[in-house]
Write a protein that holds these residues in place. Structure first.
Motif, mmCIF file in Angstrom:
data_model
loop_
_atom_site.group_PDB
_atom_site.id
_atom_site.type_symbol
_atom_site.label_atom_id
_atom_site.label_comp_id
_atom_site.label_asym_id
_atom_site.label_seq_id
_atom_site.Cartn_x
_atom_site.Cartn_y
_atom_site.Cartn_z
ATOM 1 N N HIS A 17 47.006 34.989 38.415
ATOM 2 C CA HIS A 17 46.424 34.122 39.446
ATOM 3 C C HIS A 17 45.008 34.578 39.808
ATOM 4 N N SER A 18 44.789 35.902 39.905
ATOM 5 C CA SER A 18 43.438 36.400 40.209
ATOM 6 C C SER A 18 42.482 36.020 39.083
ATOM 7 N N LEU A 19 42.939 36.141 37.832
ATOM 8 C CA LEU A 19 42.066 35.818 36.696
ATOM 9 C C LEU A 19 41.727 34.330 36.664
ATOM 10 N N THR A 20 42.708 33.491 37.051
ATOM 11 C CA THR A 20 42.436 32.045 37.106
ATOM 12 C C THR A 20 41.316 31.769 38.107
ATOM 13 N N ALA A 21 41.381 32.432 39.272
ATOM 14 C CA ALA A 21 40.354 32.221 40.303
ATOM 15 C C ALA A 21 38.992 32.720 39.800
ATOM 16 N N ILE A 22 38.981 33.875 39.143
ATOM 17 C CA ILE A 22 37.705 34.424 38.636
ATOM 18 C C ILE A 22 37.106 33.470 37.603
ATOM 19 N N TYR A 23 37.936 32.987 36.696
ATOM 20 C CA TYR A 23 37.472 32.092 35.638
ATOM 21 C C TYR A 23 36.872 30.817 36.238
ATOM 22 N N ALA A 24 37.602 30.232 37.211
ATOM 23 C CA ALA A 24 37.127 28.980 37.810
ATOM 24 C C ALA A 24 35.811 29.203 38.556
ATOM 25 N N ASN A 25 35.712 30.306 39.297
ATOM 26 C CA ASN A 25 34.478 30.569 40.038
ATOM 27 C C ASN A 25 33.310 30.815 39.092
ATOM 28 N N ALA A 26 33.579 31.499 37.966
ATOM 29 C CA ALA A 26 32.515 31.745 36.984
ATOM 30 C C ALA A 26 32.031 30.412 36.409
ATOM 31 N N GLU A 27 32.957 29.489 36.183
ATOM 32 C CA GLU A 27 32.575 28.162 35.667
ATOM 33 C C GLU A 27 31.692 27.426 36.677
ATOM 34 N N PHE A 28 32.091 27.524 37.979
ATOM 35 C CA PHE A 28 31.287 26.883 39.027
ATOM 36 C C PHE A 28 29.863 27.444 39.050
ATOM 37 N N LEU A 29 29.768 28.776 38.818
ATOM 38 C CA LEU A 29 28.450 29.413 38.876
ATOM 39 C C LEU A 29 27.500 28.872 37.815
#
Ligand SMILES: Nc1ncnc2c1ncn2[C@@H]1O[C@H](COP(=O)(O)OP(=O)(O)OP(=O)(O)O)[C@@H](O)[C@H]1O
Ligand SMILES: [Mg+2]
Length: 237
Positions: A17-29
């Motif tokens: 779940h933490s990795l999913t959040a990191i991945y999504a935030n990196a995409e937003f960036l």
């Protein structure tokens, strides 16, 4: 070995779940239409998710070295609820959901805060995922109540209710329905963590307009049996 297996299983689940959040935030960036403030928030959330994963790994290392779980510490449960809410708001499945926090009395209990946060996070994430699949504006509500020596955390959503196919096996491991990446471990782990705190997780209500789950725990826990074992010196000492 079985205790280590359980620990690794819960850790892998939470880290996904933490990795999913990191991945999504990196995409937003990567998007160009974001202001500096929004970018700074996303970077902060990535840092928080990494810190959470580091804490999880630390607890595994501690368990490997000492054979003990995280110690129970007297903590305000509402703070744990607030942290879980903040974490789920940055998960891609929680981002577009209106999460309201109801009554949060400042009840204290002897808890493993990291594990309890993970249990509440899993219930909140399920609620957000269900609410998102409803035709109404997705809404989730969480509140806390204190009754005698117990604390109850209640999570409501306006999703379509529990699918009939999983209703009777909901808390069994690897039971999942309607989610492409569901592992079916969230409820199993949440209930186990609640049981380790002298409580449980129960489905209070499920109908086509929503579901209600309650996590309960006991405020004052007697020390675990393993904490009471005194190692006596052997005759050769
Ligand atoms: N609030 C809810 N509303 C509707 N269905 C729910 C709700 N909570 C759980 N469920 C159903 O119960 C199933 C099991 O939930 P559980 O959290 O154990 O696994 P999961 O969400 O599928 O996967 P994960 O391991 O990633 O949490 C879900 O797949 C979903 O179908
Ligand atoms: Mg889940």
């Amino acid at each position: 070995m079985s205790a280590i297996g359980r620990m690794v299983c819960s850790l892998s689940h939470d880290m996904r779940h933490s990795l999913t959040a990191i991945y999504a935030n990196a995409e937003f960036l990567e998007r160009h239409d974001m202001c500096i403030r929004e970018r700074a928030d996303l970077v902060l959330e990535i840092q928080k998710a990494v810190l959470t994963m580091t804490e999880l790994l630390d607890s595994l290392l501690q368990f490997g070295c000492t054979g003990r779980n995280n110690p129970r510490v007297r903590t305000c449960v509402s703070l744990v609820v607030e942290k879980a809410v903040a974490a789920v708001k940055f998960h891609p499945d929680g981002r577009d959901v209106s999460i309201t926090v109801g009554r949060l009395p400042s009840a204290e209990a002897d808890i493993d805060a990291l594990n309890l946060q993970s249990a509440i996070f899993n219930l909140l994430l399920n609620a957000c995922q269900a609410a998102t699949s409803s035709t109404d504006v997705p809404e989730v509500n969480i509140c806390l109540a204190e009754v005698d020596d117990r604390i109850y955390v209640t999570i409501l959503d306006n999703g379509p209710g529990i699918p009939a196919s999983v209703r009777s096996t909901l808390f069994d491991p690897f039971v999942t329905a309607g989610k492409p990446n569901g592992t079916g471990l969230g409820l199993t782990l949440a209930r186990r963590i609640a049981e380790e705190h002298g409580g449980s997780v129960c489905l209070e209500e499920s109908n086509p307009k929503g579901a209600v789950f309650t996590l309960s725990l006991t405020k004052n826990r007697s020390p675990d049996l393993e904490d009471l074992i005194v190692v006596s010196p052997t005759s050769s000492d």
